[in-house]
Design an enzyme around this catalytic site. Sequence first.
Site: not given
Length: 179
Positions: A39, A90
């Site tokens: 990701s 993230k």
Amino acid sequence: MAQTNNNWLEAFRTLGLSAFLAIGVRTFVAEARYIPSESMLPTLEVNDRLMIEKLSYRFKTPQRGDVIVFMPPDEARLCTGETQKQAYIKRAIGLPGDVVEVKNSQVYINNKLLKEDYIQESPYYQYGPVTVPPNSYLVLGDNRNNSCDGHYWGFVPHENLIGRATVRYWPFNRFGTLD
């Protein structure tokens, strides 16, 4: 005989202090983490090992672009199907009060184009506009089209933050800071 007892006592004290310091450092100062998914490509690769610094967000808020580690909100399970909560990593994109929109394959913050030289590829999706609530953040993976992130499940409350990824220490050939 007294010297032997004294050596055992000193060894016990040393081990106790070492355990106390190790637990204290991991809980409040820094800890190691690894990257389990794609990701955050190309910034972070699967199995990269990182040092997470935990002190700064106790005194200041994340800045746009920080790579942060946090416990995801319950809604994050919608796209992963995970049964156990695991920390996510993230990039902080939307800060409290920001209006965020993804349109025409680009991210806009408060109607201004966000320059992103760290992403894998431009997003294929549309999102927003949404206003980031107080004490919350919108986080997105650098691999925008293959990331279970805030564009699926919303915002991360400040109290869910664990820390900021600062250094990649493995593999050695990619050792360095994550500025």
